[in-house]
Enzyme design. Structure first.
Site, PDB file in Angstrom:
ATOM      1  N   GLU A  69     -28.142  87.373  77.605  1.00 21.31           N
ATOM      2  CA  GLU A  69     -28.645  86.001  77.670  1.00 21.31           C
ATOM      3  C   GLU A  69     -27.506  84.971  77.622  1.00 21.31           C
ATOM      4  OE1 GLU A  69     -31.727  85.866  74.610  1.00 21.31           O
ATOM      5  OE2 GLU A  69     -33.083  86.961  75.925  1.00 21.31           O
ATOM      6  N   LYS A  96     -23.883  89.177  69.395  1.00 20.73           N
ATOM      7  CA  LYS A  96     -24.725  89.324  70.582  1.00 20.73           C
ATOM      8  C   LYS A  96     -23.775  89.174  71.763  1.00 20.73           C
ATOM      9  CE  LYS A  96     -28.559  86.893  72.920  1.00 20.73           C
ATOM     10  NZ  LYS A  96     -29.654  85.933  72.709  1.00 20.73           N
ATOM     11  N   LYS A 111     -33.454  95.983  67.877  1.00 19.17           N
ATOM     12  CA  LYS A 111     -34.801  95.482  67.551  1.00 19.17           C
ATOM     13  C   LYS A 111     -35.744  96.675  67.414  1.00 19.17           C
ATOM     14  CE  LYS A 111     -34.174  91.035  69.802  1.00 19.17           C
ATOM     15  NZ  LYS A 111     -34.666  89.944  70.630  1.00 19.17           N
ATOM     16  N   GLU A 138     -42.141  84.635  66.358  1.00 17.46           N
ATOM     17  CA  GLU A 138     -41.925  84.110  67.717  1.00 17.46           C
ATOM     18  C   GLU A 138     -43.071  84.455  68.658  1.00 17.46           C
ATOM     19  OE1 GLU A 138     -38.244  85.415  69.531  1.00 17.46           O
ATOM     20  OE2 GLU A 138     -38.817  84.630  71.488  1.00 17.46           O
ATOM     21  N   ASP A 183     -38.936  93.050  73.043  1.00 16.48           N
ATOM     22  CA  ASP A 183     -38.513  91.845  72.321  1.00 16.48           C
ATOM     23  C   ASP A 183     -39.571  91.400  71.318  1.00 16.48           C
ATOM     24  OD1 ASP A 183     -37.096  89.653  71.560  1.00 16.48           O
ATOM     25  OD2 ASP A 183     -37.510  88.459  73.352  1.00 16.48           O
ATOM     26  N   ARG A 194     -36.361  79.638  67.347  1.00 15.96           N
ATOM     27  CA  ARG A 194     -37.569  80.388  66.929  1.00 15.96           C
ATOM     28  C   ARG A 194     -37.915  80.148  65.462  1.00 15.96           C
ATOM     29  NH1 ARG A 194     -38.742  80.607  72.015  1.00 15.96           N
ATOM     30  NH2 ARG A 194     -37.191  81.723  73.218  1.00 15.96           N
TER      31      ARG A 194
HETATM   32  C1  GCV Z   1     -31.655  84.239  69.656  1.00 18.28           C
HETATM   33  C2  GCV Z   1     -35.361  86.533  72.611  1.00 18.28           C
HETATM   34  C3  GCV Z   1     -35.625  85.161  72.047  1.00 18.28           C
HETATM   35  C4  GCV Z   1     -34.336  84.360  71.942  1.00 18.28           C
HETATM   36  C5  GCV Z   1     -33.347  85.153  71.076  1.00 18.28           C
HETATM   37  C6  GCV Z   1     -33.144  86.524  71.709  1.00 18.28           C
HETATM   38  C7  GCV Z   1     -32.244  87.401  70.872  1.00 18.28           C
HETATM   39  O1  GCV Z   1     -34.963  86.442  73.939  1.00 18.28           O
HETATM   40  O2  GCV Z   1     -36.554  84.499  72.831  1.00 18.28           O
HETATM   41  O3  GCV Z   1     -34.629  83.133  71.367  1.00 18.28           O
HETATM   42  O4  GCV Z   1     -32.132  84.486  70.960  1.00 18.28           O
HETATM   43  O5  GCV Z   1     -34.376  87.175  71.836  1.00 18.28           O
HETATM   44  O6  GCV Z   1     -32.773  88.161  70.091  1.00 18.28           O
HETATM   45  O7  GCV Z   1     -31.041  87.309  71.009  1.00 18.28           O
END
Ligand code: GCV
Length: 720
Positions: free
Chosen positions: A331, A327, A400, A433, A405, A208
């Site tokens: 994901e 994290k 966040k 982003e 997101d 990003r």
């Molecule tokens: C770093 C979203 C973004 C990902 C990012 C993720 C996160 O999904 O698209 O690129 O990964 O957030 O904040 O971990």
């Protein structure tokens, strides 16, 4: 051609004397002013690539203001021999030379501007500011005009870093043409950890990132350290940022190997005198991936031992290492749940290893496992709320700003105000982003102000997000604000020149989440573009409206998730991602024959109940829900009457239209500045605005044509 080389050519005796002595001299005399003008313009233009950021320090024109500055700052005394104090000396001497045209070398006694700490400066020690400075902490400072001492200005702090922050504040006053002859400024940060998160990968790419490659040259480090790292640290210090997470949260465990720790140590030593600590994003599976172990189970004593040994090694190499950002179970990143353990088990494992060294863990709440709840935005709250109070003291949960997101507009995440015993750290996204990458001019200060000002009602009214994050609502021991960085190797650092404003604003909001977006934009504009009101007013106007404009042509009325797959730049409101339902635009948009929007009320996913009263009721009711969040919480019928009196479909069309016309207005306003700013930067912004205006139309057309397949209503006249 530089002025010097031009002069050399003109003075070349062979040229002058040999063939055309007299005629040349005449031509030269007549044309000299014109040539000089051309050369100066040329030299000026060439330098304007944006690389100086807001630290330009261009000369202040001769004026009563300049005279009064010159009278106030007639001598300089910066005491102390630390690296930071040396930086203060050079920073002040060079800035004052450029701004005021005064050569003020550091004099040991009696300068009219005195900077330092009671420890390093006998002069400051004599002022007996100790109690006051102690209250302000090591990063706080006072800037004061001492009437009894011949109007000497003092910048004092408990520590050299605080004095450096005070120095940049003082210089900002000059850069923005504020009066300085009678100062009494008392400052301290409202938040302890003010950290930039770099999503930088080992191969030099940035997830990003839209401004080139990573600034960390892993191949050359630790032997060669790029000068730009110093410039980066300096820029951050000038806005109070005190930490950098160097690698992507989708992390490669190789960063924890000894080889990389030495490279990181080299970066840390450049950052240190600027008050910046380095942190790493830790891969939870590191014990298995680089430690040769068979498990990374947080409750396995050998895993705990592995982390302890690793952390001890880190501190041997980087004694002031900040800690880890993690994290986990998100994901495809591994985490404690891989072993049936909780996020608290995982975070505490690392916290225990870091605790003896004073390190911290920033554990992200960005999790959305589908089995927790059918609505993605309900999931993080459901996972983390029951864990409140189960984390060790050196753990912060990093959330966040919104529950989804980093969308152009989201209501604040209900986690703010939900965790009473665990500090919640805000994560903002400086890189754009979902906000037009480095092509669209979108000032994020207004978005962050809206977020921080939101009242969570978690302890009655006036429990704003800002006060939660500052630890004032639930008395957090440690506080933090993180921002996903937008920097890269582009000459102008951020891809779009106005992206610099977001970096700047991030620092100012992290220092004080109760900042005013307008004041911050004005500061930045004055320092970056100039103090002429004919520049300041239109630029601040463009910036202040820019986020609302973007929301209008991208996600009006509380829409979200309308983006194309993976890239998140262009619109694709009907996109269905075969990999995951909750990566599909159609999942968020929920367009059907009846209407548009995600029903999160009590008849839908019941997300409203994650908010404290009266917000839950407010969001639940159609007429009480703010229109800016309508489609976030409600599925709205195409014919529904809106506050404007128009049916919903017409309102939606007019919001898109408004966005397009506002983007056009912004472009026109910029065009009016032609000739008032240097050509190079003017052109760079103009080129980007052209793209933005075209993109805005594409957004409107693509979204409305898609929605029309459900609404079956005509488009307003003149539309595609
Ligand atoms: C770093 C979203 C973004 C990902 C990012 C993720 C996160 O999904 O698209 O690129 O990964 O957030 O904040 O971990």
């Amino acid at each position: 051609m530089s002025i010097n080389s031009a002069e050399k050519t003109f003075q070349n005796p062979t040229l002058v004397r040999a063939r055309h002595a007299l005629p040349l001299r005449n031509i030269f005399t007549n044309l000299f002013p014109f040539i000089l003008f051309l050369l100066l313009t040329c030299a000026n233009t060439q330098a304007e690539d944006g690389s100086r950021l807001w630290l330009r320090f261009d000369p202040i024109e001769n004026s009563p203001l300049l005279q009064s500055y010159r009278q106030t700052v007639t001598g300089l005394t910066v005491e102390g021999t630390s690296e930071t104090e040396k930086i203060i000396q050079t920073e002040l001497a060079s800035a004052l030379k450029n701004l005021l045209g005064q050569n003020l070398s550091n004099s040991p006694e009696g300068g009219k501007l005195i900077v330092g700490t009671p420890e390093s400066s006998a002069l400051i020690a004599r002022l007996k500011l100790d109690k006051e400075l102690k209250r302000l902490g090591p990063e706080g400072y006072v800037i004061r005009t001492l009437k009894e001492k011949n109007k000497t200005t003092v910048i004092a702090s408990q520590s050299p870093i605080g004095a450096l922050y005070g120095t940049f504040y003082f210089l900002r006053l000059l850069q923005t043409h504020q009066p300085i002859e009678d100062l009494n400024i008392v400052e301290k940060p409202k938040v302890k950890l003010r950290v930039l998160d770099h999503w930088d990968n080992l191969d030099g790419t940035i997830e990003r990132g839209y401004a080139g490659k990573t600034l960390w040259n892993w191949k050359e480090l630790p032997g060669k350290v790029d000068q730009r790292l110093k410039d980066y640290a300096r820029a951050n210090a000038s806005i109070g940022i005190n930490g950098s997470v160097l690698n992507n949260v989708n992390s490669n465990p190789i960063f924890l190997t000894e080889e990389y720790l030495h490279k990181i140590a080299a970066i840390a030593s450049v950052f240190r005198p600027y008050g910046i600590k380095v942190y790493l994003a830790a891969n939870f599976a590191a014990p298995k991936k680089i430690g040769g172990m068979t498990t990374s189970d947080p409750l396995d004593p050998q895993v705990a031992e592995w982390w302890k040994t690793k952390v001890d090694e880190i501190y041997k190499i980087i004694p002031d290492f900040g800690g880890f950002l993690v994290k986990a179970n998100s994901e495809n990143q591994s985490g404690p749940q891989d072993y049936g353990r909780t996020h608290a088990d995982g975070a505490n494992l690392l916290a225990k290893a870091l605790q003896p060294h004073g390190g911290i863990v920033m554990w992200r709440s960005f999790v959305y496992n589908a089995d927790v709840d059918p609505d993605r935005i309900n999931r993080a709250y459901k996972e983390f709320k029951p864990l409140d109070g189960k984390f060790l003291k050196n753990v912060l949960i990093q959330s966040k700003n919104g529950a989804l997101d980093f969308q152009p507009r989201e209501p604040f995440s209900p986690l703010f105000g939900a965790l009473r015993k665990t500090p919640l750290m805000a994560e903002l996204q400086v890189t754009q982003e979902y906000l037009g990458h480095s092509n669209h001019l979108v000032y994020l200060g207004t978005m962050w102000e809206e977020f921080f000002k939101s009242d969570t009602y978690s302890k009655g009214p006036y429990s704003t997000v800002a006060r939660v994050v500052e630890g004032k609502v639930f008395k957090y021991q440690i506080t933090g604000v993180a921002g996903v960085a937008n920097t890269g190797t582009d000459r102008n650092w951020t891809g779009h020149l106005f992206g610099q404003a977001n970096w700047y604003a991030f620092g100012r909001f992290a220092w004080n989440p109760e900042s005013s977006a307008k004041e911050v934009s004005e500061e930045w504009t004055r320092m970056t573009w100039g103090n002429d009101p004919q520049l300041v007013n239109p630029i601040v106007g463009m910036m202040m409206g820019s986020r609302e404009t973007y929301v209008n042509y991208v996600t009006p009325l509380g829409l979200s998730g309308v983006f194309e797959k993976d890239l998140h730049y262009a619109p694709d409101p009907g996109m269905v991602d075969p990999r995951r339902e909750d990566w599909s635009a159609a999942y968020y948009v929920r367009a059907d024959e009846k209407g548009l929007g995600f029903n999160r009320t009590l008849t839908g996913s019941r997300n409203v109940n994650q908010y404290h009263p009266p917000l839950n009721h407010r969001f639940n009711g159609f007429s009480t829900c703010p229109e800016k969040f309508l489609l976030w919480f409600h599925h709205v019928a195409w014919g529904q009457k809106m506050k404007s009196g128009k049916p919903f479909w017409e309102e939606l069309c007019s919001r898109y239209d408004q966005g397009v016309s506002e983007a056009g207005e912004c472009q026109k306003n910029w065009d009016l500045l032609k000739g008032k700013v240097d050509g190079e930067r003017f052109g760079a912004v103009a080129d980007k605005l052209k793209i933005q205006v075209e993109d805005a139309k594409k957004w409107r057309d693509k979204c409305l044509l898609y929605f029309q397949t459900f609404s079956h209503q005509p488009l307003p006249a003149g539309k595609p």
